[in-house]
Scaffold this motif. Sequence first.
Motif, PDB file in Angstrom:
ATOM      1  N   GLU A 212      39.920   8.787   1.172  1.00  0.00           N
ATOM      2  CA  GLU A 212      41.620   8.934   2.091  1.00  0.00           C
ATOM      3  C   GLU A 212      42.159   9.882   1.342  1.00  0.00           C
ATOM      4  N   GLU A 213      42.227   9.888   0.023  1.00  0.00           N
ATOM      5  CA  GLU A 213      43.185  10.883  -0.900  1.00  0.00           C
ATOM      6  C   GLU A 213      42.277  12.517  -0.572  1.00  0.00           C
TER       7      GLU A 213
ATOM      8  N   MET B 294      42.621  13.650   2.866  1.00  0.00           N
ATOM      9  CA  MET B 294      44.325  14.347   3.148  1.00  0.00           C
ATOM     10  C   MET B 294      44.288  15.542   2.230  1.00  0.00           C
ATOM     11  N   GLN B 295      43.454  16.109   1.217  1.00  0.00           N
ATOM     12  CA  GLN B 295      43.733  16.649   0.837  1.00  0.00           C
ATOM     13  C   GLN B 295      42.934  18.295   1.329  1.00  0.00           C
TER      14      GLN B 295
ATOM     15  N   GLN C  54      42.959  18.300   4.470  1.00  0.00           N
ATOM     16  CA  GLN C  54      43.831  18.562   5.684  1.00  0.00           C
ATOM     17  C   GLN C  54      45.521  19.290   5.303  1.00  0.00           C
ATOM     18  N   SER C  55      45.598  19.043   3.756  1.00  0.00           N
ATOM     19  CA  SER C  55      46.590  18.992   3.830  1.00  0.00           C
ATOM     20  C   SER C  55      46.974  21.056   3.014  1.00  0.00           C
TER      21      SER C  55
END
Length: 259
Positions: A85-86, A89-90, A92-93
């Motif tokens: 998940e991390e 998220m990276q 997507q960021s």
Amino acid sequence: MIHNLKRQLKADKLFITACDGANNRIIKAFNHLEPAMQEQPDDPDAVTMELTADKPRLSVPIVTADNHTYGTIHIVHTEPFEPTEEQLMQLQSMAAFIAYAIDLENTAVTDSLTGLYNRRYLHKLFDNGEAPSGVMFIDLNDFKWINDQFGHETGDKLLIQISNRLRSHLRKSDRIIRYGGDEFLICFPQLAEESGIRTVKEKIERSFQDPFLTDDVPVFITASIGVSSNQGVYVSLRQLIANADQAMYAAKQHYKNSL
């Protein structure tokens, strides 16, 4: 961030692509074995084949503020992988950051009223040393009278409609710039022959024969158009613009003399 993410995912490749019509044009490629990125891959066709091959892949779209999908970040590996998940998220960021940078650049070189390029974008073309095949300079006739007669709000609506009509007669590769209040500049990167720009000029002249509708009220307006061509001999972009401006001025004088 990109290299750390690629290493964490143990991915072979990371690609950043830009939407180019129906295709995805690769603008950056990161190889697991190479610490540096390739802005223009040596063999783009081979990279494209690898990107479209049946390999495990994770893709995250790059979406700008106006909901336009600029491109995609692709993570490709030979073996199946499952990002945490991390890590997701990276990714997507990263996509959001790229979209933000694109929005900032577009804002700097885009006219806020019409959505066309502005004169700042023209300076970018100067800096790049571009010399298109042809240039067209368009100046609206008696636009001040439109503003005085109907008001600036109507004038703005008319400029938007004119911009949209001009776009409809151009190719995606042609660059249209709002040069001034009622002036437009079109750069044609590639024309098959010198008569090509004349053909476009005639189409645009005919398009002004139809009225523009502002608040359901038909408004007629004409334009003085000048063109210059770079066929057969190299001429700088600045000189092409100057030549087109001079031709437009001659057309404007002819219009005034005919009244």
